[in-house]
Design a protein around this motif. Structure first.
Motif, short mmCIF file in Angstrom:
data_model
loop_
_atom_site.label_atom_id
_atom_site.label_comp_id
_atom_site.label_asym_id
_atom_site.label_seq_id
_atom_site.Cartn_x
_atom_site.Cartn_y
_atom_site.Cartn_z
N PRO A 365 31.93 57.26 38.93
CA PRO A 365 33.39 57.26 38.76
C PRO A 365 34.10 56.99 40.08
N GLY A 366 35.17 56.20 40.01
CA GLY A 366 35.99 55.95 41.17
C GLY A 366 35.43 54.93 42.14
N LYS A 367 34.34 54.25 41.80
CA LYS A 367 33.75 53.27 42.71
C LYS A 367 34.41 51.90 42.60
N GLY A 368 35.36 51.74 41.71
CA GLY A 368 36.05 50.48 41.59
C GLY A 368 35.25 49.38 40.93
N LEU A 369 34.30 49.74 40.08
CA LEU A 369 33.46 48.73 39.47
C LEU A 369 34.20 47.90 38.42
N LEU A 370 35.41 48.30 38.05
CA LEU A 370 36.22 47.52 37.12
C LEU A 370 37.40 46.86 37.84
N SER A 371 37.41 46.88 39.16
CA SER A 371 38.48 46.23 39.90
C SER A 371 38.34 44.71 39.78
N ARG A 372 39.41 43.99 40.08
CA ARG A 372 39.41 42.54 39.91
C ARG A 372 38.46 41.83 40.87
N PHE A 373 38.37 42.30 42.09
CA PHE A 373 37.45 41.68 43.03
C PHE A 373 36.00 41.90 42.61
N TYR A 374 35.72 43.06 42.04
CA TYR A 374 34.33 43.31 41.63
C TYR A 374 33.96 42.49 40.41
N THR A 375 34.81 42.51 39.40
CA THR A 375 34.48 41.81 38.16
C THR A 375 34.67 40.30 38.27
N GLY A 376 35.67 39.86 39.07
CA GLY A 376 35.99 38.44 39.12
C GLY A 376 35.31 37.68 40.24
N VAL A 377 34.86 38.38 41.29
CA VAL A 377 34.26 37.69 42.43
C VAL A 377 32.82 38.14 42.65
N MET A 378 32.59 39.43 42.63
CA MET A 378 31.30 39.97 43.03
C MET A 378 30.26 39.95 41.91
N SER A 379 30.64 40.39 40.75
CA SER A 379 29.69 40.59 39.66
C SER A 379 29.05 39.28 39.22
N GLY A 380 27.72 39.27 39.16
CA GLY A 380 26.99 38.12 38.69
C GLY A 380 26.94 36.96 39.66
N SER A 381 27.37 37.17 40.90
CA SER A 381 27.41 36.09 41.88
C SER A 381 26.18 36.12 42.78
N TYR A 382 26.00 35.06 43.53
CA TYR A 382 24.88 34.98 44.45
C TYR A 382 25.41 34.58 45.83
N GLY A 383 24.65 34.93 46.87
CA GLY A 383 25.02 34.52 48.22
C GLY A 383 26.17 35.28 48.81
N ILE A 384 26.66 36.33 48.15
CA ILE A 384 27.80 37.09 48.64
C ILE A 384 27.37 38.53 48.87
N ASP A 385 27.80 39.09 50.02
CA ASP A 385 27.43 40.46 50.36
C ASP A 385 28.52 41.45 49.98
N ASN A 386 29.78 41.14 50.30
CA ASN A 386 30.87 42.04 49.92
C ASN A 386 32.19 41.30 49.94
N VAL A 387 33.15 41.84 49.21
CA VAL A 387 34.52 41.36 49.20
C VAL A 387 35.43 42.58 49.14
N ASN A 388 36.50 42.58 49.94
CA ASN A 388 37.33 43.78 50.07
C ASN A 388 38.81 43.42 50.18
N SER A 389 39.65 44.40 49.90
CA SER A 389 41.08 44.29 50.14
C SER A 389 41.52 45.46 51.01
N LEU A 390 42.60 45.26 51.74
CA LEU A 390 43.02 46.22 52.76
C LEU A 390 44.53 46.26 52.86
N ASN A 391 45.09 47.45 52.92
CA ASN A 391 46.53 47.61 53.10
C ASN A 391 46.78 48.63 54.21
N LEU A 392 47.44 48.21 55.29
CA LEU A 392 47.71 49.10 56.43
C LEU A 392 49.19 49.10 56.77
N PRO A 393 49.97 50.04 56.24
CA PRO A 393 51.36 50.17 56.66
C PRO A 393 51.47 51.09 57.88
N TYR A 394 52.11 50.62 58.94
CA TYR A 394 52.34 51.42 60.14
C TYR A 394 53.81 51.78 60.25
#
Length: 546
Positions: A365-394
Motif C-alpha cells: 500500500p502507498g507505493k504508487g503502483l497505480l500512478s500514471r508514471f508507473y502504469t503508463g511509462v514503467m510497467s511492462g517496459s524494457y531498458g528503463i530503471d526509474n521514472v520520477n516526479s518532483l515538486n519543491l516549493p521554497y
C-alpha cells in the motif's frame, strides 16, 4: 466498521503553544503525552545565505556539531550524549539548519544544554575543522558516484542561476581537497593553489555562525513536553543572547505584501511529502527525504526577512558526458510555485497523480503502483530503471521536475512517453487519455496519507512545528491542510498544469516557460536537449528558449 473524518479528530489533536522571549527567540510546543520527547532548535541559516567565499560553511558547521565546546571536551560530549540522548543530529538545508534530539522524558534539561552548547559555544578547533574536511572530501567522492542525488543538486543550481536557492548545499571540491603521500598520510587539506580564497578555517566559520545564528532567527520546538518547562530552560540556555538591533531601512531585502487571511497558512509540510521518489533512490536522497518542512516567505514586517536578493528562476542546460556509464540520467525542470502560493496544493496533487516507478519494487500500500508514471511509462517496459516526479516549493520560488533513467537506445522513446503523460494533464477531460475521478481521489488520498503518516514520527512533528512557527509565527492545523487538498478539482489540475508546463503566452502562466535540463550519461547524452524539444513541442508543453 465506523470511519471518522479528519475534521472530527480536531479535538484530539495536540495543542500548540507559542511564547516569544524578550530577545525574540520563539518557543513552541505540542502537548503530546509521550515517554519519548523530541526537541528541535531551528535557525534560519543555510546555503542560500552563503556567498562564493563562504560556500559550504553551513555544511561544515553541521558536520562540526556536537564536537568540543568551551564547556565540554569531545570525550565529555560523547559521554553526555550516551547518558541522556537516544538520537542526536544536525541537518542543514538551503534555508534552515536544524539541531535535533530524541530522548527520554526525564532528560530535557541536559539535552537542551547539549544542543545550546554546540550551537553557541563550539570551539571549532583547527584539528576538528581538518577532520571534517577529510570527511567532506570522502563524502563528495561518494556523492559524485550517486548520479541521481548529484543531479538533484545540479538541477537546482541551474534552475535558479546559482544564486540564493541555487547555491549548492555542498562545498567546492577544491576547498575540501586532501593531499596525501604514497603511504596514505595526509600532507595538507584545503585549496592547494591560489592562496586562501575559499579556504575553510575556524575563524571564517565562527564569523559565519555569529552573523546568522541570531536570536530573532531561532525557534526552539518540542513535542511531548511541558511548555512552561521548555520556556524556562530556553531562557536559561539562550536568554543571554542579545535582542536584535533595529533593522536598517536601507538594507537590501526583498519584500512582498503580507499574505491575505486565505493564503497566510503555511505549506511548509509539502516539499518532501510530494517527493516520494527519494525513497527509491540512493541513501543520500532518502536522508534528504527526512526534511519535512521548508521556510516559507518572509514579509517586510517579519523580523526573519532575509537581507539577500530574491531568488530568480532562470532555467538552463547542463550536460555531463561520462563515457564509462551505461545508463542516461535526465532531469527536466519547470518553474513551479512557492510555498505560500495557493496553487501549491494542486501542484502537489499533480505530483502524486504522476507518481514514480522503479524497475524493482516490493509493492504494498502507498507505493504508487497505480500512478500514471508507473502504469503508463514503467510497467511492462524494457531498458528503463526509474521514472520520477518532483515538486519543491521554497520560500520565494519553486521547482517542478521529472526524471528518467534508462539505456541510451530507448531514451527518445521514454521522453516521448513522459511528454504524453504530462500533456494529458493540460486537458484532463480529453477522450484519449482522461484523468479519471478515481485517479484524482487516489492522488489526494495518497498525499493526505503521506502527510499524516509523517507526523507519526515525533522528530518529523517537531521539525514541522519549528518550520511553521519560524515561517508564520503559528502552526496550520491538520484539518485546514486536508481541507485544501480535498478542494482540488479537475479544473484546478488543468489550470495549474497550464501555468507550470503549458506552452504559449497565456496570462495564467505569468511568464513562466524556461526549461531546466540536466543530464549525465554515455557518449551521445548531449542529444537529450533536441529530444526534449521535439517531444515537448509535439505535445504542447513549454520548451522556453532551447
Amino acid at each position: 466498521m465506523t470511519h471518522r473524518k479528519i475534521s472530527s479528530l480536531r479535538k484530539c489533536l495536540p495543542e500548540t503553544r507559542i511564547t516569544t522571549l524578550p530577545n525574540k527567540i520563539i518557543v513552541a510546543t505540542n502537548d503530546v503525552a509521550s515517554h519519548i520527547q523530541s526537541l528541535g532548535v531551528m535557525v534560519a541559516a543555510g546555503s542560500r545565505y552563503e556567498t562564493n567565499e563562504s560556500r559550504g560553511f553551513s555544511y561544515m558547521l553541521a558536520k562540526l556539531a556536537y564536537k568540543s565546546t568551551s564547556n565540554r571536551s569531545v570525550t565529555d560530549y560523547a559521554l553526555d550524549m550516551e547518558r541522556h540522548v537516544s538520537n542526536l543530529a544536525c541537518h542543514m538545508g538551503r534555508e534552515t539548519t536544524l539541531y535535533q534530539a530524541h530522548f527520554p522524558a526525564t532528560s530535557l534539561s541536559p539535552v537542551l544544554a547539549l544542543v545550546s552548547d554546540t550551537m553557541l559555544h563550539p570551539l571549532l578547533t583547527p584539528a576538528e575543522v581538518e577532520e571534517s574536511i577529510l570527511a567532506a572530501n570522502y563524502e563528495l567522492q561518494l556523492y559524485d558516484e550517486k548520479t541521481d542525488a548529484f543531479l538533484m543538486e545540479v538541477l537546482q543550481d541551474v534552475a535558479f542561476g546559482g544564486e540564493a536557492l541555487g547555491r549548492p548545499n555542498l562545498p567546492k571540491p577544491e576547498t575540501v581537497a586532501v593531499e596525501m603521500n604514497e603511504e596514505g598520510e595526509v600532507l595538507s587539506t584545503g585549496p592547494v593553489e591560489g592562496g586562501d580564497e575559499g579556504e575553510i578555517t575556524s575563524e571564517k566559520l565562527r564569523a559565519f555562525r555569529e552573523k546568522w545564528y541570531r536570536p530573532e532567527r531561532i525557534v526552539v520546538a518540542g513535542t511531548g513536553m511541558d511548555h512552561d518547562t521548555l520556556v524556562r530552560l530556553t531562557e536559561q540556555q539562550f536568554g543571554h543572547l542579545g535582542a536584535p538591533p533595529p533593522r536598517d531601512p536601507n538594507a537590501p531585502i526583498w519584500t512582498r505584501p503580507p499574505p491575505s487571511a486565505s493564503s497566510s497558512s503555511s505549506s511548509s509540510w509539502i516539499p518532501n511529502l510530494v517527493a516520494p521518489f527519494l525513497s527509491s533512490s540512493s541513501q543520500a536522497q532518502s536522508q534528504q527525504a527526512k526534511t519535512f518542512a521548508t521556510l516559507s516567505s518572509p514579509v517586510s514586517e517579519d523580523p526573519f526577512a532575509i537581507g539577500l536578493p530574491r531568488t530568480k528562476y532562470t532555467g538552463g542546460i547542463k550536460i555531463d558526458e561520462r563515457a564509462e556509464m551505461e545508463n542516461s540520467h535526465v532531469f527536466i525542470g519547470f518553474e513551479g510555485v512557492d510555498a505560500n502560493d495557493e496553487d501549491v496544493y494542486a501542484l502537489a496533487v499533480i505530483q502524486m497523480l504522476l507518481g514514480d516507478g522503479a524497475s524493482f519494487s516490493s509493492g504494498g500500500p502507498g507505493k504508487g503502483l497505480l500512478s500514471r508514471f508507473y502504469t503508463g511509462v514503467m510497467s511492462g517496459s524494457y531498458g528503463i530503471d526509474n521514472v520520477n516526479s518532483l515538486n519543491l516549493p521554497y520560500s520565494d520560488a519553486g521547482l517542478f521536475a521529472v526524471s528518467l533513467t534508462c539505456t541510451p537506445e530507448v531514451l527518445n522513446k521514454y521522453l516521448n512517453r513522459l511528454a504524453y503523460e504530462l500533456s494529458s494533464l493540460l486537458d484532463p477531460y480529453n477522450l484519449a487519455y482522461p484523468v479519471r475521478p478515481i485517479e484524482l481521489s487516489r492522488a489526494k488520498n495518497r498525499l493526505k496519507a503521506a502527510m499524516l503518516y509523517a507526523r507519526e514520527d515525533p522528530r518529523v512533528e517537531g521539525e514541522d512545528l519549528a518550520a511553521q512557527v519560524l515561517t508564520n509565527g503559528k502552526r496550520m492545523g491538520l484539518g485546514e491542510m486536508v481541507g485544501k487538498i480535498d478542494k482540488v478539482t479537475m479544473d484546478d489540475l488543468a489550470r495549474v498544469a497550464h501555468r507550470v508546463m503549458g506552452a504559449g503566452d497565456s496570462k495564467a502562466r505569468e511568464g513562466k516557460g524556461e526549461l531546466t535540463i540536466v543530464a549525465r550519461g554515455p557518449v551521445g547524452v548531449e542529444k537529450v536537449v533536441g529530444m526534449v524539444k521535439r517531444a515537448w513541442s509535439a505535445k504542447g508543453l513549454s520548451v522556453g528558449s532551447i
